[in-house]
Design an enzyme around this catalytic site. Structure first.
Site, short mmCIF file in Angstrom:
data_model
loop_
_atom_site.label_atom_id
_atom_site.label_comp_id
_atom_site.label_asym_id
_atom_site.label_seq_id
_atom_site.Cartn_x
_atom_site.Cartn_y
_atom_site.Cartn_z
N TYR A 1 8.60 -23.52 -0.18
CA TYR A 1 9.09 -22.16 -0.03
C TYR A 1 10.61 -22.15 0.11
CZ TYR A 1 4.25 -20.72 1.07
OH TYR A 1 2.91 -20.48 1.04
N GLY B 1 -0.50 -6.24 -2.68
CA GLY B 1 -0.23 -4.84 -2.39
C GLY B 1 -1.21 -3.85 -2.98
N LEU B 2 -2.13 -4.30 -3.83
CA LEU B 2 -3.06 -3.37 -4.47
C LEU B 2 -4.01 -2.71 -3.47
CD1 LEU B 2 -4.05 -5.27 -7.75
CD2 LEU B 2 -2.38 -3.43 -7.45
N LEU B 3 -4.25 -3.38 -2.34
CA LEU B 3 -5.14 -2.81 -1.32
C LEU B 3 -4.35 -2.08 -0.23
CD1 LEU B 3 -7.56 -5.85 -1.05
CD2 LEU B 3 -8.17 -3.56 -1.87
N GLY B 4 -3.08 -1.88 -0.46
CA GLY B 4 -2.24 -1.22 0.54
C GLY B 4 -1.94 0.23 0.22
N SER C 1 -2.85 -13.67 0.68
CA SER C 1 -2.83 -12.43 -0.12
C SER C 1 -3.95 -11.48 0.28
CB SER C 1 -2.93 -12.75 -1.61
OG SER C 1 -2.58 -11.62 -2.39
N LEU D 1 -3.92 -8.42 0.93
CA LEU D 1 -3.82 -7.11 0.28
C LEU D 1 -3.75 -7.24 -1.24
CD1 LEU D 1 -1.35 -5.17 2.62
CD2 LEU D 1 -3.81 -5.55 2.86
#
Length: 344
Positions: free
Chosen positions: A75, A237-240, A232, A234
């Site tokens: 990272y 972000g699709l589930l946010g 992941s 979410l």
């Protein structure tokens, strides 16, 4: 959907009051190590999140009772290792920051252009571990994770290197990430022959949209007492609340995320409508769903800013009854344990 005997599930997490905020804790897999039920992911640190903001988020995480931090040697921007370096500088400020943190990092990815600068050979385990310790400014790592399966290195070599690291006091526990179910079984069989603990955790992609680990990884983890740490949660972000956000012009997706959105748009519309019926934010429901799943220790949250961390904490208070869990299964169907999912 997958079920498990009560004896194999993580213990009921106790509450711990810290500065007026009730955090929940559980054991990491079959160990006696207590970790918060939310794990702070640091992949955004030094990339989309500045050093100053990263420090604030980590301090805030501690104030909220989050003691479980996850990172990796790969990272960082502009160079791999920058995120570990940043965390090390945060530890160096003192204030018991390192003492309060259950620190997890990973190795596998290439850290240089020379042979043996990646994967899980005994040589790279030794070199990568020492490099991470130096960047993190600590003398031990609580959970040292294999970021990917290494199909070329035998498990006896891997476990011998890890046993040496344990004897040297440089690591306490070993974990995996992105392993298949049979990889977990093979790793544990090799460890058992050596009278070694083996894996105590598996970090997998797992959320309402992507439930493939329910076929074999999750059942294997539960059976072996390996704690599951979903990444992941979410699904980028699709589930946010992505439908609401895109309609309002707050967020725009492109590339792969946009293609996935269009493919599952009907399900996401139903999902966001159901969350509205519950009176909850979609992201909170997605995290809460994972917290209700058997075998799950702690979803990894990766806040880019303080507000996202504050939002994730709300999920701890979201209670989903059997009817709500069934409704979510109807919207995003999961898997039975293999082979019953596709055979008898």
């Amino acid at each position: 959907m997958i079920t498990a005997p009560a004896a194999l599930l993580p213990p009921r997490p106790p509450s711990f009051i810290l500065k007026g905020c009730a955090m929940q804790y559980t054991h990491l897999g079959r160990t006696g190590l207590s970790v918060s039920r939310l794990c702070l992911g640091t992949m955004n640190f030094s990339w989309t999140t500045t050093k100053e903001d990263s420090f604030k988020i980590m301090d805030s995480a501690h104030s909220l009772g989050i003691n479980f931090f996850d990172t990796a040697n790969r990272y960082g921007r502009p160079e791999p290792g920058e995120t570990e370096t940043l965390i090390g500088e945060w530890f160096a400020q003192g204030g018991n920051r390192r003492h309060k943190t259950v620190l997890a990092t990973k190795l596998y990815g290439e850290m240089g252009d020379w042979p043996n600068d990646g994967k899980l050979s005994a040589l790279n385990i030794r070199r990568a571990l020492d490099a991470s310790l130096k960047r993190l400014q600590t003398d031990y790592i609580d959970l040292y994770q294999f970021h990917h399966i290494d199909r070329e290195t035998p498990w006896d070599e891997i476990w011998q290197a890890m046993e040496v690291a344990v004897q040297q006091g440089k690591i306490l526990y070993a974990g995996s990430s992105n392993f298949a179910g049979w990889h977990l079984a093979k790793a544990q069989a090799a460890a058992e022959k050596r009278n070694y603990t083996g894996l105590v955790s598996e970090q997998s992609l797992y959320n309402l949209i992507e439930r493939s680990i329910e076929l074999e990884v999750l059942p294997a983890a539960i059976d072996y007492g390996i704690g599951v740490i979903p990444w992941s949660p979410l699904h980028s972000g699709l589930l946010g609340g992505i439908i609401r956000k895109t309609n309002a012009g707050v967020r725009r997706l492109d590339g792969r995320a946009a293609q996935t959105l269009e493919r599952i748009r009907p399900a996401l519309e139903k999902y966001e409508a159901f969350c509205a019926e519950l009176g909850q934010e979609p992201g909170d429901v997605a995290l809460a769903w994972l917290l209700h799943r058997p075998g799950v220790t702690a979803p990894i949250i990766g806040p880019r800013e303080q507000g996202q961390l504050d939002a994730a904490i709300r999920a701890l208070d979201v209670k989903l009854d059997d009817a709500a869990m069934k409704s979510l299964d109807d919207i995003f169907p999961g898997h039975k344990t293999a082979p019953e999912d596709y055979a008898w």
